[in-house]
Design an enzyme around this catalytic site. Structure first.
Site, short mmCIF file in Angstrom:
data_model
loop_
_atom_site.label_atom_id
_atom_site.label_comp_id
_atom_site.label_asym_id
_atom_site.label_seq_id
_atom_site.Cartn_x
_atom_site.Cartn_y
_atom_site.Cartn_z
N THR A 89 -6.42 5.35 -6.35
CA THR A 89 -6.36 5.32 -7.06
C THR A 89 -5.14 3.78 -7.37
OG1 THR A 89 -5.78 6.77 -8.22
CG2 THR A 89 -3.93 6.18 -8.77
N ASN B 292 -17.04 10.48 -12.76
CA ASN B 292 -16.82 11.98 -12.40
C ASN B 292 -16.68 13.40 -12.92
OD1 ASN B 292 -14.79 10.25 -13.72
ND2 ASN B 292 -13.67 11.94 -13.36
N GLN C 56 -17.37 8.62 -5.94
CA GLN C 56 -17.69 9.91 -5.91
C GLN C 56 -19.03 9.47 -5.58
OE1 GLN C 56 -17.38 12.61 -7.38
NE2 GLN C 56 -14.62 12.15 -8.52
N SER D 296 -11.64 6.96 -1.73
CA SER D 296 -10.62 7.77 -1.16
C SER D 296 -11.42 9.11 -0.52
CB SER D 296 -9.95 9.26 -2.31
OG SER D 296 -9.35 8.39 -3.17
N ALA D 297 -11.14 9.27 0.76
CA ALA D 297 -11.59 10.15 1.52
C ALA D 297 -11.97 11.58 1.53
CB ALA D 297 -10.95 9.91 3.32
N HIS D 298 -11.14 12.08 0.60
CA HIS D 298 -10.74 13.66 0.21
C HIS D 298 -12.28 14.03 -0.33
CE1 HIS D 298 -9.45 14.03 -4.20
NE2 HIS D 298 -9.03 12.10 -3.77
N THR E 45 3.75 1.28 8.29
CA THR E 45 3.54 1.85 9.16
C THR E 45 2.16 2.85 8.73
OG1 THR E 45 5.20 1.94 10.25
CG2 THR E 45 3.17 3.47 11.14
N CYS F 35 -7.78 15.83 -12.46
CA CYS F 35 -6.16 15.46 -13.34
C CYS F 35 -6.37 15.87 -14.70
CB CYS F 35 -5.95 14.12 -13.37
SG CYS F 35 -6.99 12.93 -12.69
N1 PLP Z 1 -11.82 6.99 -9.59
C1 PLP Z 1 -12.95 8.07 -9.75
C2 PLP Z 1 -14.54 7.76 -10.23
C3 PLP Z 1 -12.78 10.18 -9.43
O1 PLP Z 1 -12.96 10.43 -9.78
C4 PLP Z 1 -10.92 9.23 -8.34
C5 PLP Z 1 -10.63 11.08 -8.80
O2 PLP Z 1 -11.18 11.83 -9.38
C6 PLP Z 1 -10.51 8.73 -8.64
C7 PLP Z 1 -10.79 7.36 -8.95
C8 PLP Z 1 -8.70 8.77 -8.06
O3 PLP Z 1 -8.57 8.77 -6.58
P1 PLP Z 1 -7.47 9.47 -6.12
O4 PLP Z 1 -7.17 10.32 -6.80
O5 PLP Z 1 -8.34 9.91 -4.87
O6 PLP Z 1 -6.56 8.59 -6.36
#
Ligand code: PLP
Length: 373
Positions: free
Chosen positions: A72, A151, A179, A199-201, A237, A325
C-alpha cells in the site's frame, strides 16, 4: 477443534525457516545499519545481502528495489510521485483494482486535478485490451495502473502484453503484483513494466515489510525525508529483521515454486469438483483464474449471505467474502459488482484461497461446513 485457514489471499502463515531467520537477526544483529562500527556494518550486510537475493529472484538490479512497509505504501508513493514529479496528468486504471490503488488514484484526481479513465472489464473479469488501446491513443502524460492477479477473483493480466501496449503509447506502467510475487516467475529486466509492488506477508513472510521496484532511470522523489536510507527515497532506520524475513520467504517460495504450484493447483481442482458435486448450481466468478484463488457464487438465498462466514468461522474454517479490508463490511464487493448481475450480487459469494499448507481434508471440512448451512 482443528482450525482451517483458507484465506491465503488475505495473508499467509509464516514459514518456520522465516521465523528462525528473523529471530536470529533480532537476537544477534541489532545494530543500526547506518552506523559505521561493526554492529552497524553487520546489519547493513544483512540488508544489502537480502536486497541482492530478492533482486536475483526477481530478475532486476538491487538498486531498483526500495524497501517499504508494505505494498500500500509503495503504491501510494509511486502513483503520487509520478503525478507530482514525473508530470503524469492522466491515470488509466480499472474498477477492480485493490483499494490501495483505487483510493490513491481518487485522491490524486481531487488533489491534482488529473484525468482518470477506467478501462472496461470483460464479463470474464479480464481487462478489455481493445478499450485500453483506445484510451491510450489520446495525447497525455499517462500512467497505467493495473494489477496482475486480482485478489478477489484471481483473474490474471498478461503483464508482458499490457506493458508493451503502454510503452508503445509512451505511457508508464505500474503493476500491482502483490498476489503473484513468490507464486509466479518474474524476469523484471525483460518485462516492459516500470513499477511493481510487493508485501511479504502474502508469500509466507512477515507483515509490515514490502518493496517497490522502480525501473532504473525513473527519478521518483522521496516518500519520506530524513536520513540517507534507501538512497534517500525512504528515510528512517530500516527494519532489518523484517527485510531478512522477506528475503528468506521469497527464496523459499521460488525454491519450492514448481512443486507448490502443482500441489495447490490440484487442490483447487479437487475443491471445484467437490463443490460441483455437492452444489451443482454453483458458479465460479471470473474465468481462467490464478491457481490459488477460487471465488464462487453459492446457490443459497441472499438471506444466508451474512450467516455463511459466521457459521464457517464457528466451525473453525476461515474463508472470506473478498478483500480482507472489506470483509466486515455489508457493502457488496466492488470487484464482483463489475462482473455480476444485480441479482447475483445479492447472493452469497465466497473467496477460497489456498496455500501449500492446505490439504484435501481442509476442503472436505469446508464442503461439510457449507452443507450444514
Ligand atoms: N494489492 C493487492 C492485490 C492486495 O491483495 C493487497 C492486500 O490485500 C494489497 C495491494 C495491499 O497490501 P498491504 O495491505 O500488505 O499493503
Amino acid at each position: 477443534m482443528k482450525r482451517i485457514y483458507l484465506d491465503n489471499a488475505a495473508t499467509t502463515p509464516l514459514r518456520a525457516e522465516v521465523i528462525t531467520e528473523m529471530t536470529q537477526v533480532l537476537q544477534n544483529d541489532f545494530g543500526n545499519p547506518s552506523s559505521t562500527h561493526s554492529f552497524g556494518r553487520s546489519s547493513k550486510t544483512i540488508l544489502e545481502t537480502s536486497r541482492k537475493s530478492i533482486a536475483k529472484l526477481m530478475g532486476c538490479a538491487a538498486q531498483e528495489l526500495i524497501f517499504t512497509s508494505n505494498a500500500t505504501e509503495a503504491t501510494n508513493w509511486i502513483l503520487t510521485s509520478a503525478v507530482k514529479d514525473l508530470k503524469v496528468n492522466r491515470i488509466i486504471t480499472s474498477k477492480i483494482e485493490h483499494h490501495a490503488t483505487l483510493y490513491t488514484v481518487k485522491h490524486l484526481q481531487h488533489q491534482y486535478n488529473i484525468e482518470v479513465d477506467y478501462v472496461n472489464i470483460l464479463p470474464s473479469g479480464g481487462i478489455d485490451m481493445t478499450h485500453l488501446v483506445n484510451l491510450l491513443s489520446k495525447e497525455a502524460q499517462t500512467l497505467v495502473t493495473l494489477m496482475q492477479v486480482n485478489n478477489e477473483i484471481g483473474t490474471v493480466l498478461d503483464i508482458e502484453k499490457t506493458g508493451r501496449i503502454c510503452h508503445q503509447h509512451q505511457a508508464l506502467f505500474h503493476c500491482d503484483t502483490v498476489q503473484s510475487i513468490g507464486k509466479t516467475e518474474f524476469i523484471l529486466h525483460e518485462l516492459p513494466v516500470d513499477f511493481i509492488v510487493a508485501s511479504a506477508h502474502k508469500f509466507h513472510g512477515p507483515k509490515g515489510i514490502g518493496f517497490a521496484y522502480v525501473k532504473k532511470g525513473i527519478a521518483l522523489q522521496p516518500l519520506l525525508f530524513g536520513g540517507e536510507q534507501e538512497k534517500g527515497l525512504r528515510a528512517g532506520t530500516e527494519a532489518v529483521h523484517q527485510v531478512a524475513g522477506m528475503a528468506k520467504a521469497l527464496e523459499l517460495s521460488y525454491e519450492h515454486l514448481e512443486s507448490e504450484r502443482n500441489y495447490i493447483s490440484e487442490l483447487k481442482k479437487y475443491c471445484i469438483s467437490q463443490l460441483e458435486t455437492q452444489f451443482p448450481e454453483i458458479k465460479i466468478n471470473g474465468e481462467a483464474t490464478f491457481y490459488n484463488i477460487l471465488n464462487i457464487l453459492l446457490p443459497f438465498s441472499k438471506e444466508k449471505t451474512a450467516m455463511i462466514l459466521f457459521n464457517l468461522d464457528m466451525k473453525g474454517i476461515a474463508v472470506s467474502r473478498g478483500s480482507a479490508c472489506q470483509s466486515g463490511s455489508a457493502k457488496p464487493s466492488h470487484v464482483l459488482a463489475e462482473i455480476l448481475t444485480e441479482e447475483d450480487l445479492k447472493k452469497p459469494s465466497l473467496r477460497i484461497s489456498f496455500s501449500h499448507y492446505n490439504t484435501k481434508e481442509d476442503i472436505d471440512a469446508l464442503i461439510d461446513g457449507l452443507k450444514g448451512i
